[in-house]
Design an enzyme around this catalytic site. Structure first.
Site, PDB file in Angstrom:
ATOM      1  N   ASN A  85     -21.730  67.110  56.788  1.00 42.29           N
ATOM      2  CA  ASN A  85     -22.580  68.295  56.984  1.00 42.29           C
ATOM      3  C   ASN A  85     -22.369  69.327  55.893  1.00 42.29           C
ATOM      4  O   ASN A  85     -21.278  69.438  55.324  1.00 42.29           O
ATOM      5  CB  ASN A  85     -22.249  68.990  58.319  1.00 42.29           C
ATOM      6  CG  ASN A  85     -22.596  68.143  59.528  1.00 42.29           C
ATOM      7  OD1 ASN A  85     -23.475  67.289  59.449  1.00 42.29           O
ATOM      8  ND2 ASN A  85     -21.914  68.384  60.626  1.00 42.29           N
ATOM      9  N   ASN A  90      -9.762  66.772  72.239  1.00 45.86           N
ATOM     10  CA  ASN A  90      -9.207  68.108  72.477  1.00 45.86           C
ATOM     11  C   ASN A  90      -9.335  68.429  73.975  1.00 45.86           C
ATOM     12  O   ASN A  90      -9.725  67.573  74.776  1.00 45.86           O
ATOM     13  CB  ASN A  90      -9.853  69.151  71.556  1.00 45.86           C
ATOM     14  CG  ASN A  90     -11.309  69.460  71.925  1.00 45.86           C
ATOM     15  OD1 ASN A  90     -11.826  69.009  72.955  1.00 45.86           O
ATOM     16  ND2 ASN A  90     -11.977  70.219  71.088  1.00 45.86           N
ATOM     17  N   GLY A 130     -12.598  77.923  56.027  1.00 41.26           N
ATOM     18  CA  GLY A 130     -13.393  76.777  55.593  1.00 41.26           C
ATOM     19  C   GLY A 130     -13.055  75.507  56.365  1.00 41.26           C
ATOM     20  O   GLY A 130     -12.112  75.481  57.166  1.00 41.26           O
ATOM     21  N   GLY A 139     -18.497  68.597  58.518  1.00 37.54           N
ATOM     22  CA  GLY A 139     -18.862  67.399  59.273  1.00 37.54           C
ATOM     23  C   GLY A 139     -17.568  66.727  59.681  1.00 37.54           C
ATOM     24  O   GLY A 139     -16.652  66.605  58.860  1.00 37.54           O
ATOM     25  N   GLY A 151      -0.430  72.961  70.758  1.00 37.28           N
ATOM     26  CA  GLY A 151       0.065  71.730  70.123  1.00 37.28           C
ATOM     27  C   GLY A 151      -0.636  70.478  70.615  1.00 37.28           C
ATOM     28  O   GLY A 151      -1.853  70.412  70.640  1.00 37.28           O
ATOM     29  N   ASP A 161      -8.895  80.744  60.511  1.00 34.31           N
ATOM     30  CA  ASP A 161     -10.124  80.004  60.829  1.00 34.31           C
ATOM     31  C   ASP A 161      -9.710  78.620  61.320  1.00 34.31           C
ATOM     32  O   ASP A 161      -9.130  77.840  60.562  1.00 34.31           O
ATOM     33  CB  ASP A 161     -10.988  79.906  59.547  1.00 34.31           C
ATOM     34  CG  ASP A 161     -12.257  79.095  59.730  1.00 34.31           C
ATOM     35  OD1 ASP A 161     -12.505  78.619  60.858  1.00 34.31           O
ATOM     36  OD2 ASP A 161     -12.993  78.941  58.745  1.00 34.31           O
ATOM     37  N   GLY A 182      -8.737  70.234  64.210  1.00 31.86           N
ATOM     38  CA  GLY A 182      -8.727  68.937  64.893  1.00 31.86           C
ATOM     39  C   GLY A 182      -8.944  67.809  63.898  1.00 31.86           C
ATOM     40  O   GLY A 182      -8.296  66.757  63.979  1.00 31.86           O
ATOM     41  N   ASP A 183      -9.839  68.015  62.946  1.00 33.72           N
ATOM     42  CA  ASP A 183     -10.129  66.964  61.953  1.00 33.72           C
ATOM     43  C   ASP A 183      -8.903  66.682  61.084  1.00 33.72           C
ATOM     44  O   ASP A 183      -8.618  65.531  60.737  1.00 33.72           O
ATOM     45  CB  ASP A 183     -11.304  67.381  61.059  1.00 33.72           C
ATOM     46  CG  ASP A 183     -12.585  67.533  61.862  1.00 33.72           C
ATOM     47  OD1 ASP A 183     -12.722  66.840  62.881  1.00 33.72           O
ATOM     48  OD2 ASP A 183     -13.429  68.358  61.469  1.00 33.72           O
TER      49      ASP A 183
HETATM   50  P1  ATP Z   1     -11.460  72.355  65.831  1.00 27.73           P
HETATM   51  O1  ATP Z   1     -12.699  71.948  66.586  1.00 27.73           O
HETATM   52  O2  ATP Z   1     -11.259  73.856  65.779  1.00 27.73           O
HETATM   53  O3  ATP Z   1     -11.317  71.690  64.516  1.00 27.73           O
HETATM   54  P2  ATP Z   1     -10.170  70.962  67.942  1.00 27.73           P
HETATM   55  O4  ATP Z   1     -10.702  71.708  69.119  1.00 27.73           O
HETATM   56  O5  ATP Z   1     -10.726  69.615  67.678  1.00 27.73           O
HETATM   57  O6  ATP Z   1     -10.212  71.842  66.640  1.00 27.73           O
HETATM   58  P3  ATP Z   1      -7.498  71.753  68.613  1.00 27.73           P
HETATM   59  O7  ATP Z   1      -6.871  71.119  69.793  1.00 27.73           O
HETATM   60  O8  ATP Z   1      -8.022  73.137  68.778  1.00 27.73           O
HETATM   61  O9  ATP Z   1      -8.615  70.748  68.085  1.00 27.73           O
HETATM   62  O10 ATP Z   1      -6.493  71.782  67.381  1.00 27.73           O
HETATM   63  C1  ATP Z   1      -6.011  70.598  66.771  1.00 27.73           C
HETATM   64  C2  ATP Z   1      -4.567  70.799  66.352  1.00 27.73           C
HETATM   65  O11 ATP Z   1      -4.521  71.872  65.402  1.00 27.73           O
HETATM   66  C3  ATP Z   1      -3.646  71.210  67.481  1.00 27.73           C
HETATM   67  O12 ATP Z   1      -3.137  70.054  68.131  1.00 27.73           O
HETATM   68  C4  ATP Z   1      -2.572  71.989  66.736  1.00 27.73           C
HETATM   69  O13 ATP Z   1      -1.630  71.074  66.214  1.00 27.73           O
HETATM   70  C5  ATP Z   1      -3.346  72.629  65.585  1.00 27.73           C
HETATM   71  N1  ATP Z   1      -3.744  74.009  65.940  1.00 27.73           N
HETATM   72  C6  ATP Z   1      -4.905  74.415  66.495  1.00 27.73           C
HETATM   73  N2  ATP Z   1      -4.897  75.744  66.707  1.00 27.73           N
HETATM   74  C7  ATP Z   1      -3.705  76.186  66.277  1.00 27.73           C
HETATM   75  C8  ATP Z   1      -3.074  77.467  66.222  1.00 27.73           C
HETATM   76  N3  ATP Z   1      -3.682  78.573  66.685  1.00 27.73           N
HETATM   77  N4  ATP Z   1      -1.826  77.554  65.694  1.00 27.73           N
HETATM   78  C9  ATP Z   1      -1.194  76.446  65.206  1.00 27.73           C
HETATM   79  N5  ATP Z   1      -1.727  75.210  65.238  1.00 27.73           N
HETATM   80  C10 ATP Z   1      -2.967  75.074  65.771  1.00 27.73           C
HETATM   81  O1  RIB Z   2     -14.870  69.844  63.273  1.00 24.62           O
HETATM   82  C1  RIB Z   2     -15.437  70.802  62.455  1.00 24.62           C
HETATM   83  C2  RIB Z   2     -16.797  70.333  61.991  1.00 24.62           C
HETATM   84  O2  RIB Z   2     -17.665  70.220  63.103  1.00 24.62           O
HETATM   85  C3  RIB Z   2     -17.492  71.275  61.037  1.00 24.62           C
HETATM   86  O3  RIB Z   2     -17.143  71.044  59.697  1.00 24.62           O
HETATM   87  C4  RIB Z   2     -18.963  71.068  61.354  1.00 24.62           C
HETATM   88  O4  RIB Z   2     -19.683  70.447  60.329  1.00 24.62           O
HETATM   89  C5  RIB Z   2     -18.995  70.251  62.644  1.00 24.62           C
HETATM   90  O5  RIB Z   2     -19.359  68.940  62.424  1.00 24.62           O
END
Ligand code: ATP
Ligand code: RIB
Length: 314
Positions: A9, A188, A294, A37, A229, A251, A256-257
């Site tokens: 994306n 998540n 970013g 993406g 975590g 940010d 998660g990625d």
């Molecule tokens: P996103 O969609 O924002 O990319 P997600 O919802 O898929 O993330 P999260 O569970 O929010 O996934 O975060 C993935 C990992 O990133 C967590 O397991 C943790 O290790 C790390 N993480 C996320 N938020 C924080 C934070 N506030 N401080 C430190 N580590 C974090």
């Molecule tokens: O996981 C983050 C991603 O979700 C962003 O980069 C956005 O493109 C969406 O796919």
């Protein structure tokens, strides 16, 4: 080799003080555009985290995806390539490149995705990309491309004997047989609740949710829990909580990625490291991502992770 099947994306992120009310217009404090993406971010995480001592000798990751024949499609392929992702199986199609509209308000982000070209992936794309795949290779998927293509790719990868990893994001209801072909699932909290019906708010509910995934046939379950975590389970001896690293949150887009990409990179080395150590490395990489703005651009290199954590894992 790690094959990432997923979305590419163009992310447009707006920094705003608060969400506008119905009918209201707000001025943003900042705006950024960049590669995003879930598929692309995870491929970039693997490439960046793999590119230290092995220094771009050979790409560790091949992206299977689609972008439009538009200028932004060209730009995103170039960026993937510059990060060290093999783009041989990224096709150009007559649709607009996928876009994600992201609002950042304080620590929260909200994302709306226009899938565009990402929806064009076909079984032929998967067949061509996996033509030379070996049992020692890995397939990593998310759910931002058509579900039946993900199911097909997982089935095919399993038949080859590859390791299969699923980040079920964004969550969609999955047929029971979907899980049979998944070795490692990394949802998540929201995805866990949607897929299992269990809100993983405390340790008991987290264990119950992980067991639910095991009952469906998944070998390793890793629940990512944001600032709390991750919880991990192999359905047997290993059930553990890995605390997040305390960091300044700028940010969280692609945290998660980063986690999933880091885990995919480390998993083939389980044996040399434990599965838990692989997840600790992923937690560390993800913490560095949340401290920068970013999506793909905020993902750290292997050297940065090691420098930050005193070379504990090499
Ligand atoms: P996103 O969609 O924002 O990319 P997600 O919802 O898929 O993330 P999260 O569970 O929010 O996934 O975060 C993935 C990992 O990133 C967590 O397991 C943790 O290790 C790390 N993480 C996320 N938020 C924080 C934070 N506030 N401080 C430190 N580590 C974090
Ligand atoms: O996981 C983050 C991603 O979700 C962003 O980069 C956005 O493109 C969406 O796919």
């Amino acid at each position: 080799m790690i094959y990432v099947l997923g979305s590419i994306n163009n992310d447009i992120s707006l920094e705003i003080e608060r969400m506008p009310k119905k009918g209201e217009t707000l001025l943003a404090d900042g705006c950024r555009m960049g590669l995003g993406g879930k598929g692309a971010n995870q491929a970039v995480a693997i490439a960046k985290l793999a590119s230290s001592s092995e220094k771009k000798k050979r790409s560790a990751v091949k992206m299977i995806g689609q972008v439009g024949k538009d200028a932004v499609g060209t730009e995103l392929i170039d960026k993937l390539h510059d990060y060290g992702v093999d783009t041989e199986f990224v096709r150009r199609v007559n649709k607009s490149t996928g876009m994600a509209f992201i609002t950042l308000t304080g620590k929260d982000n909200r994302i709306i995705v226009y899938s565009g070209a990402n929806l064009g992936l076909s079984k032929t794309d998967v067949d061509e990309a996996l033509m030379d795949a070996k049992p020692s290779d890995t397939l990593l998927c998310q759910l931002e491309v058509p579900l039946y293509i993900v199911a097909y790719a997982l089935r095919k990868a399993r038949a080859i004997g590859m390791t299969t990893i699923l980040n079920p994001a964004p969550a969609k209801e999955l047929a029971p047989d979907f899980y049979y072909n998944v070795d490692i699932i990394v949802p998540n909290e929201t995805e866990t609740q949607i897929l299992t019906g269990i809100n993983p708010r405390d340790w008991d509910s987290r264990k119950a949710a992980m067991n639910e995934f095991h009952a469906r046939g998944v070998r390793y379950v890793v629940l990512t829990l944001g600032s709390d975590g991750a919880a991990i389970s192999d359905g047997g001896k290993l059930v553990s909580h890995i605390p997040a690293i305390k960091t300044k949150v700028v940010d969280t887009t692609s945290a998660g990625d980063t986690f999933v990409g880091a885990l995919a990179l480390m998993y083939p080395h389980v044996g040399m490291y434990s599965f838990k150590e692989a997840c600790i490395f992923a937690t560390r990489a993800a913490a560095l991502t949340v401290s920068e703005r970013g999506a793909a651009e905020s993902i750290p290199s292997f050297d940065k992770v090691c420098a930050f954590y005193n070379n504990e894992i090499k």
